[in-house]
Enzyme design. Structure first.
Site, mmCIF file in Angstrom:
data_model
loop_
_atom_site.group_PDB
_atom_site.id
_atom_site.type_symbol
_atom_site.label_atom_id
_atom_site.label_comp_id
_atom_site.label_asym_id
_atom_site.label_seq_id
_atom_site.Cartn_x
_atom_site.Cartn_y
_atom_site.Cartn_z
ATOM 1 N N LEU A 1 0.835 -1.195 0.107
ATOM 2 C CA LEU A 1 -0.093 -0.012 -0.049
ATOM 3 C C LEU A 1 0.981 1.218 -0.081
ATOM 4 O O LEU A 1 0.552 2.379 -0.527
ATOM 5 C CB LEU A 1 -0.889 0.039 1.408
ATOM 6 C CG LEU A 1 -2.045 -1.183 1.121
ATOM 7 C CD1 LEU A 1 -2.743 -1.172 2.383
ATOM 8 C CD2 LEU A 1 -3.080 -0.951 0.083
ATOM 9 N N GLY A 2 2.024 1.172 0.512
ATOM 10 C CA GLY A 2 2.829 2.513 0.696
ATOM 11 C C GLY A 2 4.067 2.228 1.478
ATOM 12 O O GLY A 2 3.962 1.281 2.229
ATOM 13 N N GLY B 1 6.878 4.321 4.451
ATOM 14 C CA GLY B 1 7.110 5.663 4.980
ATOM 15 C C GLY B 1 8.664 5.809 5.043
ATOM 16 O O GLY B 1 9.522 5.146 4.433
ATOM 17 N N PHE C 1 10.400 4.953 7.763
ATOM 18 C CA PHE C 1 11.076 3.668 8.393
ATOM 19 C C PHE C 1 10.162 2.294 7.879
ATOM 20 O O PHE C 1 10.788 1.247 8.363
ATOM 21 C CB PHE C 1 11.140 3.930 9.900
ATOM 22 C CG PHE C 1 12.011 5.160 9.952
ATOM 23 C CD1 PHE C 1 11.334 6.183 10.905
ATOM 24 C CD2 PHE C 1 13.327 5.588 9.776
ATOM 25 C CE1 PHE C 1 11.709 7.451 11.173
ATOM 26 C CE2 PHE C 1 13.935 6.896 9.951
ATOM 27 C CZ PHE C 1 13.052 7.647 10.691
ATOM 28 N N LYS D 1 1.590 -3.158 9.106
ATOM 29 C CA LYS D 1 2.835 -2.144 9.019
ATOM 30 C C LYS D 1 3.930 -2.828 9.309
ATOM 31 O O LYS D 1 3.847 -3.356 10.617
ATOM 32 C CB LYS D 1 2.404 -0.850 9.572
ATOM 33 C CG LYS D 1 3.728 0.195 9.514
ATOM 34 C CD LYS D 1 3.378 1.651 9.955
ATOM 35 C CE LYS D 1 4.640 2.553 9.864
ATOM 36 N NZ LYS D 1 4.475 3.887 10.375
ATOM 37 N N ASP E 1 4.754 13.976 12.196
ATOM 38 C CA ASP E 1 4.870 13.702 10.873
ATOM 39 C C ASP E 1 3.826 13.761 9.932
ATOM 40 O O ASP E 1 3.156 12.960 9.081
ATOM 41 C CB ASP E 1 5.406 12.029 10.500
ATOM 42 C CG ASP E 1 5.897 11.939 9.329
ATOM 43 O OD1 ASP E 1 5.969 12.835 8.399
ATOM 44 O OD2 ASP E 1 6.188 10.729 9.034
#
Length: 1187
Positions: free
Chosen positions: A903-904, A906, A908, A930, A1023
């Protein structure tokens, strides 16, 4: 309200200044806190031999002046049994016996007065087309009528003096000092109210009423322990304060509001109920747990009658604004409760008793018990139905999760269920009840006869506006025993505009019959009266009103009977006008064997190749062979390929719309759509493969061998999926047995079936009339002619009824042997489909299969009634060992996580979409997982655990939901499992979709609401950016990625970062870049940058890094940070986005103030953005005022 005080204070005054009466020799006596504006005795007696609790409440409410919209806030409390009576409880009182009850406000919403800006505002829903008042106090006052307000004040005084907040529960000197000061302030407000009410000086009141009668009992006992000189000094200080006080313009009402607002702060338990339970278990059907089945024996999940006598293992907290929460009771507390003789009924009361003894022994307050860490279960709007079996309660949530409770007694269970049901009707649906066992008799009659609640005129007008000849019947807002028939008539104004004029005709009850004013006929029910009036003309003077169609109550409709909590939410409807689905490359799919044909489609089995992470063991079961060679480069999923025939390219858009619809929903009983693939002239929908195929085929194959209990479980699961769609106002449009896929057979002992509703195929609007006729009897009659107006959730209810018959008849649907013309004739003559032999099941199917769409029940009602349809021989089918340990729904096992796609990423971590399938049979739910990147060091791993600890404590509409963790002890890895948000991040979504300014501002407002909640929990995000804001649907965003979040230490204003690492510097405030200090205001700066991203539609050429690098020139590493800091300190900021209104850019610049203290808070930003959003809502882009 807390229940423990009645047991302690049965001899106390139920009304502040009136004596409590002795129980009558015979009959029912109900004690009051307030006798009404005319005064009188603080009790009401009843001599009738049989009454319902609701009848008693309505009679008393009418006597003291409480209006019908506020009736549902009150209930009867039995102090002797320590339970509340459900509204349908029948009070049967022998002549030689007596019963004493208390009439009290039970359903309470904190901050209804709007005095606390830190808590959500509470108010009744406003008329359609209007926005709530910005004055929160005005909103709150709409909740209560004057009599209810007076009653609440008197009840609050009684609670306060009877230790709803006790001195002995405090441990520190600071807390005790604060409590004493607040209590004296409350006593002053108490006396001030008496002075204003009686119109006499405050000093005169103080001479007649001691301030000690106005403070908590624990405080009074504490005062008695002091010397006479100390007590005299305290009395003189209080009198001097009264003498010096100048009331000024302080009104009686304001005194009462301040008193109740202070009581909320001082006593968090005020207005809450903490219910001890003997057994608690969380269930999820996705894990293969059986449904709760009604039968004559012990329910499968019933812990057994012996558990009712044991001590409480958990407590459940129910509040109007916080929903349902729970926590496990510590063993030490249980032991104390057992030794105090409370039998587990009231843990707080026994705890209070022990503290009192300890205080008398040592003369000091005992240590306060640790405040429980409540686990959130759900809000009332999330509940589909409640099942009550003896003393066991099962609360079912919209997402199929279930909370099972075992209470000490049947009466306690009824009390608890009536509490949940009452809050549900006040906050979600005023015309629905969750459980038959506590159904209010008046509501049952209203549903049966199509009667609305006591609606205010603007809501009546809105319901009658759509067409001429509409009328409705509703309860009066002023008189509890009067019904009103309201009809509307359009009239032409001189200016050419049409106005809607309402005329009201009272309906009176006379000797059990109903009579319309001016008409001599009487009817035994309102339904029969309405049927007689259908098509008639009513004359009133020179006016004539036509009654063509009755407007019936609809599920979940808004009215003045619904209490709103927090900011008014926008409707959570998905944007179906814009296509949104995952694009599947043709190289990723392999077409295998042909499975059959659908409507204009060919269906194949296939393989979908999804990218792997390079780990050859990822996604592999322990006993599973590799699917294909080269598994280390990815894996293949078994899928179904629905190929639209190339000759039907003209309906490709309808095909895409179906894929888009199914891609934007996520439910455990809905088949997952992977996406759409365009392969030359072919359009292919790639959907989940479900092991055992269509239900109707399997039922026919197993004819005569499938028990009725199995079929009812399948029906409940289907209703659950359709209830989810109905809640989102989405229409499936093709509910039938062949579109129900059987993922698990569930025939073995201790298991249950599991189904998934497949996609509807080509949309109904693209079908020819012949194709629509072919779908009879599943197609609703109103859909046969076609047209967009026929598409509504009501058609799914008809389809469910027909499918339920199909399931009952082992896959054989009615009318299948008839010709198309015979099917059409069947509908035109409004014939009835055959009914099952079970009377209750026949009633349910006939309700779903009524030809009037508005009369079909909601899926909440269907789910509720299905629990009563189980035959009496089901106990042996679903028997479960009650001693088996309950699984923790927050613990996810790696072997059951099947990766779908990435999905993506970040800074880290990496987020992927997984299917969690613990039974390995296609019943899993989609979750976002995640994980840390492999090259992360120890510091990052420590921060990773902190991110998980933070997210698991958060629960907010605009923050991504935590589901659990997946830990691998061998690899020392920890994965975070979150809810799957289908539409992805704003950074990816906005460039691909045309989103207007008003909608962008709504997203910004929701981001502020989520950040305000985060700051209230003492966390900073660090963030905040468009890449970390996820889109649930086109009206709802959620904040994600808490990898950099930090907890601000108690008493500090900022958090100083010491670890090195990559940081999103272009979103950081100057103090973060220069001093490594992160204030709450630093998130506000990041929000300003995020708002800039939104206004640029996340155009990569206009991104913050791109724009800043243009300003600072070429630089690397720390030199970039240094030049960026210098740039910001010189006052340079990101430019105004194209077509950005002046006030929005001004708001950005306020967020970018160099001095952190000059920036607005998120609480400040919410109303500003709401106002700007309202300004631009509905305006075309051309009218935006830009600089």
């Amino acid at each position: 309200m807390p229940l423990r005080h009645w047991g302690m204070a049965r001899g106390s005054k139920p009304v502040g200044d009136g004596a409590q009466p002795m129980a009558a020799m015979g009959g029912l006596k109900v004690l009051l806190h307030w006798a009404g504006p005319g005064g009188g005795e603080p009790w009401v007696t009843f001599s009738e031999s049989s009454l319902t609790a609701e009848e008693v409440c309505i009679h008393i409410a009418h006597k003291v002046g409480i209006t019908p919209p506020c009736f549902n806030l009150f209930a009867l409390f039995d102090a002797q049994a320590q339970v509340w009576l459900p509204p349908n409880h029948i009070l049967e009182i022998p002549r030689d016996a007596s019963l004493m009850l208390y009439f009290r406000i039970r359903f309470y919403f904190r901050n209804w007065h709007g005095m606390n800006p830190r808590e959500p505002a509470v108010y009744r829903c406003g008329p359609p087309g209007t926005e709530a008042s910005s004055d929160q106090t005005a909103q709150g006052m709409q909740l209560l009528d004057p009599a209810s307000f007076e009653y609440l004040f008197e009840q609050g005084k009684h609670e306060f003096v009877n230790d709803v907040a006790s001195l002995w529960e405090l441990s520190t000197e600071e807390e005790i000092h604060h409590f004493k000061n607040e209590s004296l302030g409350m006593a002053f407000l108490h006396l001030c109210h008496l002075a204003l009410r009686h119109g006499i000086p405050l000093e005169e009141v103080a001479k007649k009423t001691s301030f000690k009668d106005c403070i908590p009992r624990s405080f009074r006992r504490h005062i008695r322990q002091h010397s006479a000189l100390t007590r005299l000094r305290l009395r003189n200080v209080f009198r001097r304060f009264l003498r010096d006080f100048q009331p000024g313009r302080l009104s009686q009402q304001m005194v009462m509001v301040k008193y109740l607002a202070t009581l909320e702060r001082l006593a968090p338990r005020f207005g809450t109920e903490r219910v001890p339970v003997c057994h608690l278990r969380l269930l999820a059907q996705a894990e293969g747990e059986p449904c709760y089945i009604r039968d004559s024996g012990v329910a499968p999940t019933d812990p057994g009658p012996e558990s009712a006598a044991g001590p409480p293992t958990h407590e459940v907290l129910v509040t109007g604004t916080g929903g349902i929460q729970w926590w496990p009771v510590e063993e030490e507390v249980n032991k104390e409760e057992g030794s105090s003789g409370s039998s587990g009924r009231n843990p707080q009361a026994s705890l209070f008793g022990k503290k009192a003894k300890a205080h008398k022994a040592v003369g000091q307050p005992a240590d306060r018990p640790r405040e429980p860490l409540w686990a959130y279960f759900c809000d009332f709007r999330d509940i589909t139905h409640v099942v009550l079996k003896e003393h066991c309660v099962s609360i079912h949530r919209q997402d199929n999760k279930c909370l099972e409770l075992s209470l000490p007694s049947r009466a306690a269970a009824l009390s608890f269920v009536s509490l949940v049901d009452g809050y549900f009707r006040l906050t979600a649906d005023s015309s629905h009840y969750l459980c038959h066992e506590v159904a209010p008799p008046r509501l049952v009659m209203s549903i049966r006869d199509g009667i609305h609640g006591p609606l205010l005129e603007p809501f009546v007008q809105a319901k009658l506006r759509p067409e001429d000849g509409l009328y409705l019947i509703h309860w009066s807002t002023s008189h509890p025993y009067r019904l009103i028939l309201t009809v509307a008539q359009r009239s032409q104004a001189p200016d050419g505009m049409q106005s809607l004029r309402l005329r009201k005709f009272p309906i009176e009850q006379q000797d059990g019959a109903f009579v319309l004013e001016g008409w001599g006929r009487s009817f035994p029910s309102v339904r029969e009266l309405g049927a007689a009036l259908q098509g008639c003309l009513l004359r009133a003077g020179d006016d004539c009103f036509s009654l063509r169609r009755c407007c019936l109550p609809q599920p979940g409709e808004t009215s003045n009977l619904i209490i709103m909590r927090g900011a008014r939410a926008s409707p959570r409807t998905l944007n179906l006008s814009q296509l949104s689905f995952h694009r599947v490359d043709q190289k990723e799919i392999t077409q295998l064997s042909h499975l059959g044909q659908g409507t204009r489609t060919n269906v194949y089995e296939g393989r979908l190749r999804v990218e792997g992470s390079g780990d050859p063991e990822e996604g592999k079961m322990d006993d599973e062979d590799p699917l294909v060679p080269g598994r280390d480069r990815g894996q293949e999923l078994r899928v179904v390929l629905k190929v639209l025939d190339p000759s039907h390219h003209d309906i490709a858009l309808a095909f895409y719309e179906t894929a888009s619809l199914m891609s934007q929903v996520s439910h455990t009983h809905l088949a997952f759509v992977h996406g759409v693939c365009v392969r030359g002239p072919e359009n292919i929908m790639v959907t989940e493969y479900v092991e055992h195929g269509p239900l109707d085929v399997w039922l026919r194959r197993e004819r005569g061998h499938v028990p009725m209990a199995w079929k009812m479980v399948v029906a409940q699961q289907l209703a659950s999926a359709l209830s989810y769609l109905e809640n989102k106002n989405l229409v499936h449009g093709n509910v039938c047995g062949r579109n129900i896929l059987l993922a698990r057979l569930g025939l073995a002992e201790g298991t249950s079936p599991f189904i998934k509703l497949s996609d509807p195929g080509v949309g109904l609007g693209a079908l020819s009339r012949e194709e629509r006729v072919e779908r009879i009897p599943w197609l609703a009659p109103e859909c046969l002619p076609g047209g967009a107006n026929s598409l509504s959730t009501a058609m799914d209810k008809w389809g469910f009824g027909a499918t339920l018959l199909e399931i009952c008849f082992d896959g054989e649907a009615p009318l299948q042997s008839r010709s198309p013309s015979e099917k059409e004739h069947f509908y035109q003559r409004q014939h009835r489909l055959p009914e099952p032999s079970c009377p209750q099941l026949a009633t349910l199917t006939s309700q779903c299969l009524t030809y009037e769409p508005t009369q079909r029940p909601s899926f909440r009602t269907i789910l509720r009634d299905l629990t009563r349809l189980q035959p009496h021989n089901l106990a042996d089918v679903l028997t479960v060992n009650p001693d088996s340990p309950a699984s923790d729904p927050t613990v996810f096992h790696k072997r059951y996580l099947k990766k779908i796609r990435d999905l993506g990423e970040g800074h880290f971590g990496k987020v992927s979409l997984y299917c969690y399938d613990p039974t390995n049979d296609g019943t899993g739910e989609m979750v976002a997982v995640k994980a840390l990147k492999a090259d992360c060091g120890p510091q990052h791993r420590s921060g990773w655990k902190q991110e998980i600890d933070i997210l698991r404590t958060l629960y907010h509409e605009h923050i991504i939901k935590y589901k659990g963790c997946c830990e691998d002890q061998g690899e020392k890895s920890l994965q975070l499992v979150m809810e799957y948000v289908p539409l992805g991040s704003l950074r990816d979504y906005l460039p691909r979709h045309s989103i207007g300014l008003a909608q962008l501002l709504l997203f910004a407002q929701q981001i502020c609401e989520g950040m305000a909640y985060l700051h209230a929990q003492h966390y900073i995000h660090r963030d905040l950016a468009a890449r970390n804001v996820l889109l649930d649907n086109d009206r709802l965003v959620k904040i994600g990625d808490f990898g950099l979040a930090k907890a601000v230490p108690e008493g500090h204003e900022y958090y100083r970062v010491r670890e090195d690492g990559d940081s999103p510097v272009f979103w950081y405030a100057p103090e973060c870049l220069k001093e490594y200090k992160f204030y709450y205001a630093s998130d506000v700066w990041s929000f300003g940058v995020t708002l800039y991203e939104l206004l640029t539609h996340c155009d990569s050429s206009q991104s913050p890094p791109t724009k800043f690098l243009e300003l600072i020139g070429i630089a690397q590493g720390q030199m970039t940070v240094l030049r960026l800091t210098e740039l910001l300190e010189r006052g340079e900021r990101l430019p105004r986005p194209d077509k950005c209104p002046c006030e929005v850019y001004h708001l950005m610049k306020n967020c970018w103030e160099t001095e952190a203290s000059f920036r607005p808070t998120f609480e400040n930003l919410i109303p500003i953005l709401k106002t700007v959003h309202e300004k631009y809502q509905g305006q075309a882009p051309s009218v935006f005022s830009v600089c």
